[in-house]
Design a protein around this motif. Structure first.
Motif, PDB file in Angstrom:
ATOM      1  N   VAL A 295     -67.977 -18.482  -6.589  1.00  0.00           N
ATOM      2  CA  VAL A 295     -67.970 -17.063  -6.954  1.00  0.00           C
ATOM      3  C   VAL A 295     -66.783 -16.738  -7.841  1.00  0.00           C
ATOM      4  CG1 VAL A 295     -69.249 -16.271  -4.932  1.00  0.00           C
ATOM      5  CG2 VAL A 295     -66.773 -16.535  -4.783  1.00  0.00           C
ATOM      6  N   THR A 296     -66.289 -17.729  -8.549  1.00  0.00           N
ATOM      7  CA  THR A 296     -65.105 -17.541  -9.389  1.00  0.00           C
ATOM      8  C   THR A 296     -65.313 -16.429 -10.402  1.00  0.00           C
ATOM      9  OG1 THR A 296     -64.597 -19.898  -9.146  1.00  0.00           O
ATOM     10  CG2 THR A 296     -63.489 -18.705 -10.926  1.00  0.00           C
ATOM     11  N   MET A 297     -66.517 -16.330 -10.979  1.00  0.00           N
ATOM     12  CA  MET A 297     -66.789 -15.346 -12.020  1.00  0.00           C
ATOM     13  C   MET A 297     -66.897 -13.922 -11.473  1.00  0.00           C
ATOM     14  SD  MET A 297     -66.683 -16.882 -14.820  1.00  0.00           S
ATOM     15  CE  MET A 297     -66.754 -18.520 -15.525  1.00  0.00           C
ATOM     16  N   LEU A 298     -66.907 -13.777 -10.149  1.00  0.00           N
ATOM     17  CA  LEU A 298     -66.996 -12.435  -9.550  1.00  0.00           C
ATOM     18  C   LEU A 298     -65.611 -11.989  -9.082  1.00  0.00           C
ATOM     19  CD1 LEU A 298     -70.254 -12.918  -7.427  1.00  0.00           C
ATOM     20  CD2 LEU A 298     -70.046 -12.218  -9.818  1.00  0.00           C
ATOM     21  N   SER A 299     -64.634 -12.147  -9.926  1.00  0.00           N
ATOM     22  CA  SER A 299     -63.241 -11.944  -9.541  1.00  0.00           C
ATOM     23  C   SER A 299     -62.896 -10.496  -9.264  1.00  0.00           C
ATOM     24  CB  SER A 299     -62.320 -12.485 -10.638  1.00  0.00           C
ATOM     25  OG  SER A 299     -62.611 -11.862 -11.887  1.00  0.00           O
ATOM     26  N   GLY A 320     -61.361 -17.845  -1.976  1.00  0.00           N
ATOM     27  CA  GLY A 320     -59.936 -17.574  -1.942  1.00  0.00           C
ATOM     28  C   GLY A 320     -59.382 -17.029  -3.240  1.00  0.00           C
ATOM     29  N   GLY A 321     -60.133 -17.122  -4.324  1.00  0.00           N
ATOM     30  CA  GLY A 321     -59.666 -16.604  -5.600  1.00  0.00           C
ATOM     31  C   GLY A 321     -60.020 -15.158  -5.865  1.00  0.00           C
ATOM     32  N   LEU A 322     -60.744 -14.528  -4.960  1.00  0.00           N
ATOM     33  CA  LEU A 322     -61.156 -13.130  -5.153  1.00  0.00           C
ATOM     34  C   LEU A 322     -60.017 -12.209  -4.719  1.00  0.00           C
ATOM     35  CD1 LEU A 322     -64.830 -13.347  -3.818  1.00  0.00           C
ATOM     36  CD2 LEU A 322     -64.003 -13.675  -6.151  1.00  0.00           C
ATOM     37  N   SER A 323     -59.058 -12.034  -5.579  1.00  0.00           N
ATOM     38  CA  SER A 323     -57.819 -11.333  -5.217  1.00  0.00           C
ATOM     39  C   SER A 323     -58.029  -9.857  -4.921  1.00  0.00           C
ATOM     40  CB  SER A 323     -56.790 -11.493  -6.346  1.00  0.00           C
ATOM     41  OG  SER A 323     -57.304 -10.978  -7.565  1.00  0.00           O
ATOM     42  N   GLN A 324     -59.155  -9.291  -5.334  1.00  0.00           N
ATOM     43  CA  GLN A 324     -59.431  -7.873  -5.082  1.00  0.00           C
ATOM     44  C   GLN A 324     -60.279  -7.646  -3.844  1.00  0.00           C
ATOM     45  OE1 GLN A 324     -57.914  -5.589  -7.132  1.00  0.00           O
ATOM     46  NE2 GLN A 324     -57.049  -7.442  -8.052  1.00  0.00           N
ATOM     47  N   LEU A 325     -60.684  -8.730  -3.182  1.00  0.00           N
ATOM     48  CA  LEU A 325     -61.635  -8.625  -2.082  1.00  0.00           C
ATOM     49  C   LEU A 325     -61.022  -7.881  -0.891  1.00  0.00           C
ATOM     50  CD1 LEU A 325     -64.558  -9.588  -1.605  1.00  0.00           C
ATOM     51  CD2 LEU A 325     -63.617 -11.504  -0.315  1.00  0.00           C
ATOM     52  N   GLU A 326     -61.765  -6.880  -0.408  1.00  0.00           N
ATOM     53  CA  GLU A 326     -61.346  -6.099   0.752  1.00  0.00           C
ATOM     54  C   GLU A 326     -62.245  -6.344   1.963  1.00  0.00           C
ATOM     55  OE1 GLU A 326     -61.339  -2.059  -0.477  1.00  0.00           O
ATOM     56  OE2 GLU A 326     -59.899  -2.365  -2.105  1.00  0.00           O
ATOM     57  N   LYS A 327     -63.517  -6.708   1.713  1.00  0.00           N
ATOM     58  CA  LYS A 327     -64.461  -6.916   2.811  1.00  0.00           C
ATOM     59  C   LYS A 327     -65.248  -8.184   2.555  1.00  0.00           C
ATOM     60  CE  LYS A 327     -68.310  -4.726   5.293  1.00  0.00           C
ATOM     61  NZ  LYS A 327     -69.141  -3.502   5.429  1.00  0.00           N
ATOM     62  N   PHE A 344     -58.428 -18.406   2.001  1.00  0.00           N
ATOM     63  CA  PHE A 344     -57.822 -17.071   2.110  1.00  0.00           C
ATOM     64  C   PHE A 344     -56.528 -16.959   1.290  1.00  0.00           C
ATOM     65  CE2 PHE A 344     -60.073 -18.109   6.047  1.00  0.00           C
ATOM     66  CZ  PHE A 344     -60.921 -17.027   6.178  1.00  0.00           C
ATOM     67  N   SER A 345     -56.344 -17.882   0.358  1.00  0.00           N
ATOM     68  CA  SER A 345     -55.057 -18.016  -0.315  1.00  0.00           C
ATOM     69  C   SER A 345     -54.616 -16.761  -1.052  1.00  0.00           C
ATOM     70  CB  SER A 345     -55.107 -19.213  -1.276  1.00  0.00           C
ATOM     71  OG  SER A 345     -56.195 -19.059  -2.183  1.00  0.00           O
ATOM     72  N   ASN A 346     -55.537 -16.087  -1.750  1.00  0.00           N
ATOM     73  CA  ASN A 346     -55.167 -14.920  -2.567  1.00  0.00           C
ATOM     74  C   ASN A 346     -55.802 -13.625  -2.086  1.00  0.00           C
ATOM     75  OD1 ASN A 346     -53.553 -16.348  -4.493  1.00  0.00           O
ATOM     76  ND2 ASN A 346     -55.463 -17.166  -5.363  1.00  0.00           N
ATOM     77  N   LEU A 347     -56.276 -13.612  -0.838  1.00  0.00           N
ATOM     78  CA  LEU A 347     -56.975 -12.433  -0.337  1.00  0.00           C
ATOM     79  C   LEU A 347     -55.983 -11.450   0.294  1.00  0.00           C
ATOM     80  CD1 LEU A 347     -60.147 -14.073   1.261  1.00  0.00           C
ATOM     81  CD2 LEU A 347     -59.721 -13.438  -1.108  1.00  0.00           C
ATOM     82  N   SER A 348     -55.035 -11.004  -0.468  1.00  0.00           N
ATOM     83  CA  SER A 348     -53.974 -10.146   0.073  1.00  0.00           C
ATOM     84  C   SER A 348     -54.467  -8.739   0.398  1.00  0.00           C
ATOM     85  CB  SER A 348     -52.813 -10.059  -0.924  1.00  0.00           C
ATOM     86  OG  SER A 348     -53.268  -9.548  -2.175  1.00  0.00           O
ATOM     87  N   LYS A 349     -55.624  -8.350  -0.149  1.00  0.00           N
ATOM     88  CA  LYS A 349     -56.147  -7.003   0.087  1.00  0.00           C
ATOM     89  C   LYS A 349     -57.244  -6.966   1.143  1.00  0.00           C
ATOM     90  CE  LYS A 349     -55.103  -5.337  -4.574  1.00  0.00           C
ATOM     91  NZ  LYS A 349     -55.630  -4.688  -5.796  1.00  0.00           N
ATOM     92  N   LEU A 350     -57.532  -8.111   1.743  1.00  0.00           N
ATOM     93  CA  LEU A 350     -58.636  -8.187   2.712  1.00  0.00           C
ATOM     94  C   LEU A 350     -58.336  -7.332   3.942  1.00  0.00           C
ATOM     95  CD1 LEU A 350     -61.338  -9.766   2.946  1.00  0.00           C
ATOM     96  CD2 LEU A 350     -60.122 -11.393   4.402  1.00  0.00           C
ATOM     97  N   THR A 351     -59.307  -6.473   4.318  1.00  0.00           N
ATOM     98  CA  THR A 351     -59.164  -5.627   5.507  1.00  0.00           C
ATOM     99  C   THR A 351     -60.271  -5.852   6.526  1.00  0.00           C
ATOM    100  OG1 THR A 351     -60.369  -3.808   4.452  1.00  0.00           O
ATOM    101  CG2 THR A 351     -57.968  -3.814   4.214  1.00  0.00           C
ATOM    102  N   VAL A 352     -61.427  -6.402   6.098  1.00  0.00           N
ATOM    103  CA  VAL A 352     -62.547  -6.655   7.008  1.00  0.00           C
ATOM    104  C   VAL A 352     -62.988  -8.100   6.837  1.00  0.00           C
ATOM    105  CG1 VAL A 352     -64.899  -6.055   7.644  1.00  0.00           C
ATOM    106  CG2 VAL A 352     -63.328  -4.259   6.918  1.00  0.00           C
ATOM    107  N   LEU A 353     -62.972  -8.862   7.939  1.00  0.00           N
ATOM    108  CA  LEU A 353     -63.415 -10.253   7.929  1.00  0.00           C
ATOM    109  C   LEU A 353     -64.447 -10.434   9.031  1.00  0.00           C
ATOM    110  CD1 LEU A 353     -63.190 -13.193   6.989  1.00  0.00           C
ATOM    111  CD2 LEU A 353     -61.310 -13.497   8.621  1.00  0.00           C
TER     112      LEU A 353
END
Length: 898
Positions: A295-299, A320-327, A344-353
């Motif tokens: 899903v690299t292209m869905l950044s 792990g590259g989806l840096s904007q992912l929240e859910k 989960f390396s770059n998922l700093s904005k993740l709030t729902v897993l």
């Protein structure tokens, strides 16, 4: 007063005023810009002439004024500056003719018309060409979409959602060159999307909850043209689309794509071709297969939901590259493999897993500290253990919901989990692990905690205290909690919807304090004793009460009759006594399960129980009940015929109770031990499918009433171990659904009814130890049972018993008729003479030849010479043939080797 004539905004909404009281508004004809009179008059108010004087009006809200009598299409002509006109929930119908001057009005600039919940419109009306936004949702519009809408080239927003529109999307949509937002959801539209391909201004297209069919990739091909570059939001959820998910990145402006609750049965693209602006991607509740691919292209994704599909394989580390992912929600699939820090390396904005119900293992380094702060953590059925996951430590002060049930943890809960205070926590589910230890006092911590599930662990010690004001559901079953019976009273003084303490080590008398539970109280399988507290009658909204497998004594408290909402009542395996109260049938009309087995109840079965028209399981076995079986059992409607409620959630309340607690839906699974098919098992998920009557091992007398054969939906009937007499009802074959029948250990006599051969689903049968007689009826089912299930009936015969019936001893053929008897006699005489002649002929030939060889020497020498020469000739023939075959085989070998 004069200054008031310059008012620009007036809000008189929700006052239930009649329209005649608004005549004074005409005083503001030159100043009033915004008027809200919604939620006022009813159908007695029809005079709206005062509206014609409000020349400066730009915004008018007449919503929720029932049966409004007004030619609403003329209003823009009367109010030349009007931009917004709202008519929601006014029960409006079209008034006027197609020649309304409104159509040619050049002064009207109507920017919003809301016509929610009106009568069916007549489509022959012409529409103002200046309208830029038209909302006609929540109506009764039927048929196809009229061209009157689609020819309005100036429209920017068109809302036709929540109607009954049918047919295909009209080609005329292509003429709406200014349209930006189109709502067509909640209709019955079919066909393709080709009519939208050239709508170069279209940004938002909502076609949820319709009847679109076909392959998704083909449907997307219909959206070719300039709409590929303009479309930002596309919602196609709750249709009937199938196939794979195509490459969606060709829609270069797409931000939201919702394809939930379709029938997609293909896979995700292995790789997306170009970088996308997609922010929301919802593919949940389909039948997608394959793995979660690159899903690299869905950044730009903020929400990725692919839950409740059939995905398997590994989860790509590209997540792990989806840096904007929240859910991130991929729960309820069959994903497997290991997820590590790389996911989960770059998922700093993740709030729902949400990884619920997969076979994933989360393996992190012991010192790993996530960069995200989660609000909701759902990891049920994932592998997190055996040790308690340390990475949760930096989440403890932030998360609102934590579900790590069934995650393979066999550890004590660390102190940091209890010491850190989290005032936000609302849901805590640690169930179905092997956690151990003693719980702290919850009453001062987690003050907003609503739902707690600690069941199926090995926690011990006394029950912890919980907040009395907020806790709604409390599941503590199947642990090792101990302590006095007063503990249910000390949990909290607030109102609990669910309290499940079953299968623990609690003991003693319960004080008269049970009054704070509204839906479920389960105290089964403990060591409670004494009488059932009378305070139990204060729980008038109680739906489930289970006191199974304790040591309660005495009679049922009269106050229990106040629990009129009960659906599930299990008082089995106690030491209760007295007569079964008749008020159970009168006061609990909704009861679906009643189990009183293994107690000391006496007296007779009260006929009032026949009023339990919703009963599915009626178990009175293993008591001291005497008297006859009531003849009114055919009044148990749910066992006689299927009703409309048979398919509703309410009828399967014994299966699960769905409770609204704290804004969340909480499911409670009723369980009980049920005896049928000769054994006793615990049923949960399938409990609501059973239909059982069990009166076994009592002291019932009299005959089996004929009326019991009218319970056509009955699956199991057990009347064994009583003193029933008379015959088995002849119409027992009517119970076509019957799977288990036990009438053993009674005084039944007579023959087994021939209709019992019609019980095609019968899997268990026991008629032993009665006084039955005659032949066992012939059928595939009956002869397939073990002989022990018929023993103890001395006059019973036929298979599968070894005892044969009269006439079965010999295998004589049935006597021939008079016409063939003569022919059979002649044939028998001929066979006798033929056999005699053959014997005489053989004897004459044998002794004639043998005697001649013995008496005449020359014949004897000639005979033996003939035998010797014949043997030599045969030997030579065989030897020559053998040599020839050997030569052929040797020549074939040489040819192969060459």
């Amino acid at each position: 007063m004069n200054s008031s004539k310059f008012l620009a905004v007036i809000d008189l909404s929700n006052n239930y005023l009649v329209s005649s009281t608004f005549n004074w508004l005409s005083n503001f004809s030159n100043s009033l810009v915004d008027l809200d009179v919604s939620g006022n008059w009813d159908n007695s108010s029809k005079n709206l002439d005062w509206l014609s004087y409000l020349f400066s009006l730009e915004h008018l809200d007449l919503s929720r004024n029932k049966n409004l009598s007004i030619d609403w299409l003329q209003l823009p002509n009367r109010l030349p500056r009007l931009h917004e006109l709202l008519f929601s929930s006014c029960s409006l119908s079209i008034i006027g003719s197609p020649s309304l001057s409104l159509v040619n009005s050049s002064k009207s600039l109507l920017s919003l018309i809301s016509l929610s919940t009106i009568f069916p419109l007549q489509y022959s009306i012409g529409w103002p060409t200046s309208v830029s936004a038209l909302l006609i949702s929540f109506n009764h519009l039927q048929g196809s979409i009229p061209d009157a809408f689609t020819n309005m080239t100036s429209l920017r927003t068109l809302d036709l959602s929540c109607n009954q529109l049918q047919g295909s999307n009209p080609e005329a949509f292509a003429n709406m060159i200014s349209l930006r937002t189109l709502h067509l959801s909640s209709n019955q539209l079919q066909g393709d999307l080709s009519s939208f391909g050239q709508m170069c201004s279209l940004n938002k297209l909502y076609i949820s909850e319709n009847s679109l069919t076909g392959e998704l990739s083909r449907l997307f091909q219909d959206l070719h043209g300039c709409v590929e570059n303009s479309l930002e939001i596309l919602q196609l959820d709750e249709n009937q689309l199938h196939g794979s998910v195509p490459d969606i990145t060709r829609f270069t402006s797409m931000r939201e794509l919702v394809l939930s609750r379709n029938q997609l049965n293909g896979s995700l693209p292995k790789r997306f071709s170009q970088r996308s602006k997609l922010v929301l991607l919802y593919l949940d509740d389909n039948q997608l297969t394959g793995s979660v691919t690159d899903v690299t292209m869905l950044s730009s994704l903020r929400e990725l939901v692919i839950a409740n599909n059939r995905l398997d394989g590994n989860v790509s580390e590209s997540i792990g590259g989806l840096s904007q992912l929240e859910k991130l929600d991929v729960g309820r699939n069959s994903l497997q493999g290991v997820m590590s820090e790389a996911h989960f390396s770059n998922l700093s904005k993740l709030t729902v897993l949400d990884l619920t119900d997969n076979s994933l293992a989360l393996k992190f380094e012991s010192n790993w500290a996530p960069t995200f702060q989660l609000d909701d953590i759902f990891l049920s059925s994932c592998n997190l253990g055996p040790p308690f996951p340390q990475w949760l430590r930096n989440q403890i002060n932030n998360f609102i919901k934590l579900d790590i049930s069934g995650s393979g943890i066999s550890d004590t809960i660390p102190n940091w989990f209890w010491n850190l205070s989290n005032s936000k926590l609302q849901l805590l589910n640690l169930s179905h692990n092997r956690m151990c230890g003693i719980f702290p006092d919850f009453s001062s911590k987690y003050s907003n905690l609503l739902h707690i599930d600690l069941s199926f662990n090995q926690f011990e010690g006394r029950l912890p205290l919980f907040s009395s004001d907020t806790t709604s559901t409390l599941f503590l079953s199947n642990n090792k909690f101990s302590g006095p019976a007063s503990c249910p009273c000390n949990i909290g003084s607030g109102i609990l919807k669910v309290l499940d303490l079953s299968n623990n080590l609690l003991r003693g008398w319960i004080p008269d304090c049970l009054m704070n539970f509204t839906s479920v109280l389960n105290l089964a399988s403990n060591n409670f004793s004494g009488k059932i507290p009378s305070s139990i009658g204060s729980m008038v909204y109680l739906k489930t009460l289970s006191l199974h497998n304790n040591s309660f004594v005495g009679e049922l408290p009269l106050s229990l009759r106040n629990c009129t909402s009960l659906l599930f009542l299990d008082l089995s395996s106690n030491k209760l006594r007295g007569e079964i109260p008749g008020w159970i049938g009168e006061s609990m009309p909704s009861l679906e399960v009643l189990s009183l087995h293994s107690n000391g109840f006496n007296g007779s079965i009260p006929p009032n129980l026949c009023h339990l028209s919703n009963i599915l399981i009626l178990d009175l076995s293993l008591n001291n009940i005497s008297g006859i079986i009531p003849k009114c059992l055919n009044n148990l409607t749910s066992l006689v015929q299927k009703t409309e409620s048979e398919y509703s959630f309410a009828n399967y309340a014994v299966l699960s109770l769905y409770l609204i607690a704290g804004g969340d839906t909480v499911a409670y699974q009723n369980k009980m031990r049920v005896g049928w098919k000769g054994r006793e098992d615990e049923y949960g998920n399938t409990l609501g499918l059973l239909r059982i009557i069990d009166f076994a091992r009592n002291k019932l007398t009299g005959e089996i009433p004929e009326e019991i054969t009218g319970l056509l939906l009955l699956l199991a009937l057990n009347l064994s171990g009583n003193n029933l007499s008379g015959e088995i009802p002849q119409k027992i074959g009517q119970l076509k659904q019957l799977e288990s029948l036990d009438l053993s250990g009674n005084q039944l006599s007579g023959v087994i009814p021939i209709t019992m051969a019609d019980l095609n689903f019968l899997a268990f049968l026991n008629l032993s130890n009665n006084h039955l007689s005659g032949r066992i009826p012939s059928s595939t089912q009956l002869q397939g049972f073990n002989a022990s299930q018929f023993t103890g009936n001395l006059a019973l015969c036929g298979k599968p018993l070894l005892q044969k019936c009269p006439g079965d001893e010999t295998n004589q053929s049935p006597p021939a008729n008079d016409d063939n008897r003569g022919k059979e006699v002649v044939a028998d005489e001929f066979m006798k003479w033929f056999c005699t002649a053959m014997g005489i002929g053989f004897s004459v030939f044998f002794w004639g030849v043998s005697g001649a060889l013995l008496l005449k020497r020359s014949w004897r020498h000639a005979y033996f010479l003939f035998l010797d020469e014949s043997w030599d000739w045969l030997y030579v023939k065989v030897a020559v043939r053998k040599a020839r075959i050997q030569r052929e085989f040797q020549r074939l070998q040489e040819h192969v080797l060459a």
